[in-house]
Scaffold this motif. Structure first.
Motif, PDB file in Angstrom:
ATOM      1  N   VAL A   1       0.864  -1.279   0.090  1.00  0.00           N
ATOM      2  CA  VAL A   1       0.191   0.027   0.022  1.00  0.00           C
ATOM      3  C   VAL A   1       0.957   1.216   0.060  1.00  0.00           C
ATOM      4  CG1 VAL A   1      -1.748   1.384   1.254  1.00  0.00           C
ATOM      5  CG2 VAL A   1      -1.771  -1.201   1.260  1.00  0.00           C
ATOM      6  N   ARG A   2       0.779   2.106  -0.995  1.00  0.00           N
ATOM      7  CA  ARG A   2       1.426   3.512  -1.103  1.00  0.00           C
ATOM      8  C   ARG A   2       0.895   4.600  -0.158  1.00  0.00           C
ATOM      9  NH1 ARG A   2       1.585   7.455  -4.904  1.00  0.00           N
ATOM     10  NH2 ARG A   2      -0.204   6.488  -6.153  1.00  0.00           N
ATOM     11  N   GLY A   3      -0.314   4.351   0.077  1.00  0.00           N
ATOM     12  CA  GLY A   3      -0.685   5.378   0.864  1.00  0.00           C
ATOM     13  C   GLY A   3      -2.435   5.357   1.311  1.00  0.00           C
ATOM     14  N   ILE A   4      -2.883   6.322   1.761  1.00  0.00           N
ATOM     15  CA  ILE A   4      -4.575   6.494   1.805  1.00  0.00           C
ATOM     16  C   ILE A   4      -4.842   7.848   1.289  1.00  0.00           C
ATOM     17  CG2 ILE A   4      -4.501   4.813   3.676  1.00  0.00           C
ATOM     18  CD1 ILE A   4      -4.805   7.130   5.622  1.00  0.00           C
ATOM     19  N   SER A   5      -6.110   7.692   0.687  1.00  0.00           N
ATOM     20  CA  SER A   5      -6.730   8.834   0.145  1.00  0.00           C
ATOM     21  C   SER A   5      -8.029   9.201   0.501  1.00  0.00           C
ATOM     22  CB  SER A   5      -6.616   8.707  -1.372  1.00  0.00           C
ATOM     23  OG  SER A   5      -7.481   7.992  -1.931  1.00  0.00           O
ATOM     24  N   LYS A   6      -8.532  10.378   0.331  1.00  0.00           N
ATOM     25  CA  LYS A   6      -9.820  10.679   0.695  1.00  0.00           C
ATOM     26  C   LYS A   6     -10.324  11.632  -0.372  1.00  0.00           C
ATOM     27  CE  LYS A   6     -12.862  10.472   4.401  1.00  0.00           C
ATOM     28  NZ  LYS A   6     -13.284   9.078   5.043  1.00  0.00           N
ATOM     29  N   ASN A   7     -11.608  11.363  -0.852  1.00  0.00           N
ATOM     30  CA  ASN A   7     -12.156  12.161  -2.009  1.00  0.00           C
ATOM     31  C   ASN A   7     -11.104  12.398  -3.078  1.00  0.00           C
ATOM     32  OD1 ASN A   7     -14.613  12.456  -0.629  1.00  0.00           O
ATOM     33  ND2 ASN A   7     -13.805  13.988   0.707  1.00  0.00           N
ATOM     34  N   GLY A   8     -10.263  11.360  -3.387  1.00  0.00           N
ATOM     35  CA  GLY A   8      -9.516  11.727  -4.587  1.00  0.00           C
ATOM     36  C   GLY A   8      -8.014  12.122  -4.233  1.00  0.00           C
ATOM     37  N   GLU A   9      -7.888  12.578  -2.928  1.00  0.00           N
ATOM     38  CA  GLU A   9      -6.723  13.370  -2.622  1.00  0.00           C
ATOM     39  C   GLU A   9      -5.801  12.336  -1.807  1.00  0.00           C
ATOM     40  OE1 GLU A   9      -7.078  17.237  -1.240  1.00  0.00           O
ATOM     41  OE2 GLU A   9      -7.996  17.971  -3.077  1.00  0.00           O
ATOM     42  N   MET A  10      -4.678  12.554  -1.951  1.00  0.00           N
ATOM     43  CA  MET A  10      -3.884  11.571  -0.970  1.00  0.00           C
ATOM     44  C   MET A  10      -3.489  12.214   0.352  1.00  0.00           C
ATOM     45  SD  MET A  10      -1.865   8.645  -1.203  1.00  0.00           S
ATOM     46  CE  MET A  10      -1.530   8.315  -2.609  1.00  0.00           C
ATOM     47  N   VAL A  11      -3.785  11.445   1.637  1.00  0.00           N
ATOM     48  CA  VAL A  11      -3.984  12.074   2.912  1.00  0.00           C
ATOM     49  C   VAL A  11      -2.800  11.558   3.472  1.00  0.00           C
ATOM     50  CG1 VAL A  11      -5.169  11.662   5.228  1.00  0.00           C
ATOM     51  CG2 VAL A  11      -6.739  11.867   2.909  1.00  0.00           C
ATOM     52  N   ARG A  12      -2.258  10.689   3.279  1.00  0.00           N
ATOM     53  CA  ARG A  12      -1.086   9.963   3.787  1.00  0.00           C
ATOM     54  C   ARG A  12      -0.391   8.980   2.944  1.00  0.00           C
ATOM     55  NH1 ARG A  12      -1.201   5.914   9.080  1.00  0.00           N
ATOM     56  NH2 ARG A  12       0.836   5.478   9.407  1.00  0.00           N
ATOM     57  N   GLU A  13       0.849   9.179   3.035  1.00  0.00           N
ATOM     58  CA  GLU A  13       1.749   8.351   2.036  1.00  0.00           C
ATOM     59  C   GLU A  13       2.637   7.444   3.145  1.00  0.00           C
ATOM     60  OE1 GLU A  13       3.829   9.490  -1.302  1.00  0.00           O
ATOM     61  OE2 GLU A  13       2.470  11.181  -1.918  1.00  0.00           O
ATOM     62  N   PHE A  14       2.716   5.844   2.711  1.00  0.00           N
ATOM     63  CA  PHE A  14       3.650   5.142   3.650  1.00  0.00           C
ATOM     64  C   PHE A  14       4.756   5.193   3.220  1.00  0.00           C
ATOM     65  CE2 PHE A  14      -0.696   2.802   4.390  1.00  0.00           C
ATOM     66  CZ  PHE A  14      -0.889   3.737   5.387  1.00  0.00           C
ATOM     67  N   PRO A  15       5.854   5.460   3.888  1.00  0.00           N
ATOM     68  CA  PRO A  15       7.185   5.336   3.275  1.00  0.00           C
ATOM     69  C   PRO A  15       7.995   4.101   3.209  1.00  0.00           C
ATOM     70  CG  PRO A  15       7.336   5.730   5.786  1.00  0.00           C
ATOM     71  CD  PRO A  15       5.746   5.752   5.120  1.00  0.00           C
TER      72      PRO A  15
END
Length: 737
Positions: A490-504
């Motif tokens: 998993v590269r990250g999580i998004s909300k409403n099409g925008e990246m909220v948090r990226e996993f390093p």
């Protein structure tokens, strides 16, 4: 003498006073007692009465579960509503009737709700049963028309209160809306019509079985995750439930939201759909060819450890077809075979026990190793003779590698085991998946396992158990300059099409070995593939780029041990490419009972096919290099409103043809753009595929609906299918790419 005035004041004699005051006190005490009793002893009863008559219990408002997206933003898993429909044959049915009120100019039509008594209700339902049954047979073919008639007539006769309308059948959104158009079911009044609807979340995977076991499964109606990414990231995907209760206000039930639900986050995975499809197709072809039990492919991006594709195909014993049944790549402990030789030689080189110039005599291909016979694959052809360290690995000599390790570590096996842990081949990866297996490398402390022959056989991949994900992570570290990174799903999580948090990117080990050792190992793995005479991995090579890697072939005992039971072959190839600047690392592992299979000839060919297809997918060429004075480049045109498009094409002197229509679909070839008219019936949902966002949104909102857009580019999917009846106020979700 004047008469005495008569006393007119009335008084209460002291004897009558208690008769009045004591009853008053008793009444007050009784009132106080009843109040206390109501608040304490009878509190539960009156609370129930209050809730039943004035305020209903709080109802959980379920949030929308988040989507799982590919690395390119394509939808891999999403929740769509399903409906379980039941009917209360004992409820009051209220039907709307049009009545005329007023006189003369003031005469008007008014809707009046008529409550049917039980006899009228049953007669009304019975009269509509033929139409209802016929409609249900068309909508959900669980039964035919006659079957539905008998089923519903039974429920009506017995006045069932919670009766399954479509027995054992879950309706999708379109089927549910079609059902609500049938007689009786189309009654929509505030007083109710007897229909009971249970909405459920249904997890859909637009790409079918691609990466099915890695994405994971849900428990259906329970809406709980059971495996894969769905379970590993359930807390993020699930969201937070809200609360709602109903309060009786002026003879009406009013919904009061205490807490709004919070929808789950979307997971942006590292999986690339195209690469996943390439890997699955190549593996399935080989599994069918060799009649394999199962096969595994894991493709990593070298620098980041991103899992671009992961395939787990196993043969179904009934149909003989291959499906994703178990996540072998993560959960299956396998004897790695000769791919483990790389780790053994790395440890010995890093410890300074051997150098590349050391020699080992493999004899005629058969060697007595502490009372047990060890063979090389070419023993029938006379063996390999004397080999240096490099060619002991290049030719995958069991005798060569095991003799090297046994001669240097026989009296200190603990040092060898510690070395394996140091280089990371046996390191737990700490992935968040339920059922994830950690490597098992036994040492001398395990008395039941360890013996004189344990070390030499361990050095060539027997007696150890390692899941494929651990093997490919080790080889990826070799490709990545010695830096071992944790596989990232998993590269990250998004909300409403925008990246909220990226996993390093997470580094497990900065250096798995010395730099000099790493260069030696990289040179050996290059020769395994590129030595056309002796390299066991030459079938994994490509004409377009260089490949490095190692083959593996292991025998697997099936019942009764290696001597008394039957055996199967676990063949594998693990490598990376291009060798000079590695971009991807890949492992292919196949288990089969077929003869004549090998790590290079079977798994290596799958690796080569995957590598070349992925490589060609990522090749980009500047189109201007091919341009000349005679070249005409025709641009890609989106479907939709063509008024502005045709004007622009004229301005650019680009030819176009086709029937003139404002709303059109567009195709193009090397010479011109061709238009074809699109259906524009305002009551029917149009096909928005290929349109730009602006035109698609206009087409939706001009029909009285609302649009929700996800992604960029052209429309690739729409939540309300083409041809469906337009529903005013409905939200239509558009997925763009």
């Amino acid at each position: 003498m004047a008469k005495k005035e008569k006393n007119t004041k009335k008084t209460v004699s002291s004897g009558k006073f208690p008769l009045i005051i004591f009853p008053i006190i008793a009444v007050c005490i009784g009132i106080i007692y009843c109040m206390v009793k109501t608040m304490t002893i009878d509190a539960d009863y009156w609370e129930k009465v209050r809730k039943d008559n004035f305020e209903k219990d709080s109802v959980e408002l379920k949030p929308n579960r988040g989507n799982i997206l590919s690395s390119e933003g394509e939808l891999l898993a999403s929740s769509l509503p399903n409906y379980k429909v039941r009917f209360d044959f004992g409820t009051t049915v209220t039907i709307p009737m049009q009545v005329t009120v007023g006189k003369g100019d003031k005469q008007r039509t008014k809707t009046k709700y008529v409550v049917l008594d039980s006899l009228q209700r049953d007669s009304c339902i019975l009269a509509n049963l033929p139409a209802i049954s016929g409609g249900l047979a068309r909508i959900c073919p669980a039964l035919d028309s006659a079957g539905y008639y008998q089923h519903l007539a039974k429920g009506l006769e017995e006045h069932k209160r919670y009766y399954d309308v479509c027995p054992g059948y879950i309706l999708n959104f379109i089927q549910y809306n079609q059902l609500r158009e049938l007689p009786i079911f189309n009654i929509r009044t505030k007083y109710g019509s007897g229909i009971i609807v249970e909405e459920r979340n249904n997890r859909k995977k637009p790409f079918g079985s691609l990466a099915r076991r890695t994405l994971g499964e849900m428990f259906g109606a329970k809406d709980s995750a059971r495996s894969g990414l769905e379970l590993a990231y359930d807390s993020l995907l699930r969201g937070q439930s809200g609360l709602l209760h109903q309060r009786r206000i002026r003879s009406k039930n009013v919904d009061i939201v205490d807490q709004e639900p919070v929808d789950g986050y979307d997971l942006v995975s590292t999986i690339n759909v195209s690469m996943q499809d390439i890997c699955e197709t190549a593996l399935r072809e080989k599994l069918l060819e060799v009649n394999a039990e199962f096969g595994v492919v894991v493709l990593l991006e070298t620098k980041t450890g991103d899992v671009k594709a992961i395939v787990n195909l196993a043969r179904d014993s009934v149909s003989g077809n291959y499906y994703e049944m178990r996540n072998y790549a993560l959960a299956a402990l396998m004897e790695p075979g000769s791919t483990f030789k790389t780790a053994s030689i790395m440890v010995a080189l890093d410890d300074g026990e051997i150098t590349l110039n050391d020699k080992v005599d493999t004899g005629c291909g058969v060697y007595n190793m502490h009372g047990a016979k060890m063979k090389d694959s070419n023993w029938a052809r006379g063996g390999c003779g004397v080999l240096d360290v490099t060619y002991a690995v290049v030719r995958s000599s069991n005798i060569g590698v095991s003799r090297l390790i046994d001669s240097h570590y026989h009296d200190k096996p603990e040092k060898f085991i510690e070395g394996l842990k140091r280089v990371g081949i046996g390191a737990p990866l700490g992935l968040p998946f339920y059922g994830m297996a950690d490597p098992r490398i036994w040492g001398p402390e395990n008395k039941s396992y360890w013996s004189e022959v344990a070390l030499p056989w361990m050095s060539i991949g027997y007696g150890t158990q390692i899941p494929p994900i651990s093997t490919v992570t080790f080889y990826n570290a070799i490709a990545n300059g010695g830096k071992m990174v944790r596989p990232r799903f998993v590269r990250g999580i998004s909300k409403n099409g925008e990246m909220v948090r990226e996993f390093p990117v997470q580094v497990i080990k900065e250096h798995i070995c010395k730099e000099s050792t790493l260069k030696d190992i990289q040179g050996i793995l290059y020769k395994v593939v590129n030595d056309k005479k002796f390299g066991t991995g030459k079938r994994a090579a490509s004409k377009h780029f260089s490949v490095s890697g190692k083959t593996g072939t292991a025998q697997v005992a099936i019942g009764g041990g290696y001597h008394n039971g039957r055996t199967e072959h676990l063949v594998s190839f693990c490598g990376y490419y291009p060798s000079e600047n590695p971009q991807y690392t890949c492992i292919v592992a196949i288990r089969t009972a077929a003869g004549g299979v090998s790590g290079g000839g079977t798994a290596g060919t799958v690796f080569a096919k995957i590598a070349e297809r992925v490589y060609s997918k990522n090749v980009t060429t500047d189109i201007r290099r091919a341009a000349d004075s005679l070249s005409i480049f025709v641009p890609s045109v989106k479907n939709g409103d063509m008024a502005a498009t045709t004007a622009l094409l004229k301005q650019m002197n680009i030819p176009y043809t086709g029937e003139e229509s404002r709303w059109s679909s567009a195709t193009h070839d090397a010479e011109q753009v061709t238009f074809a008219p699109l259906a524009t019936d305002s009551a029917i949902m149009p096909d928005l595929t290929g349109m730009g966002a602006r035109d698609a949104v206009y087409a939706i909102e001009s029909r009285g609906m609302k649009a929700r857009v996800r992604g960029y580019g052209r429309v690739k999917s729409q939540s309300l299918p083409y041809g469906s009846k337009v529903q005013e106020g409905k939200v239509v979700t558009l997925e763009l790419n």
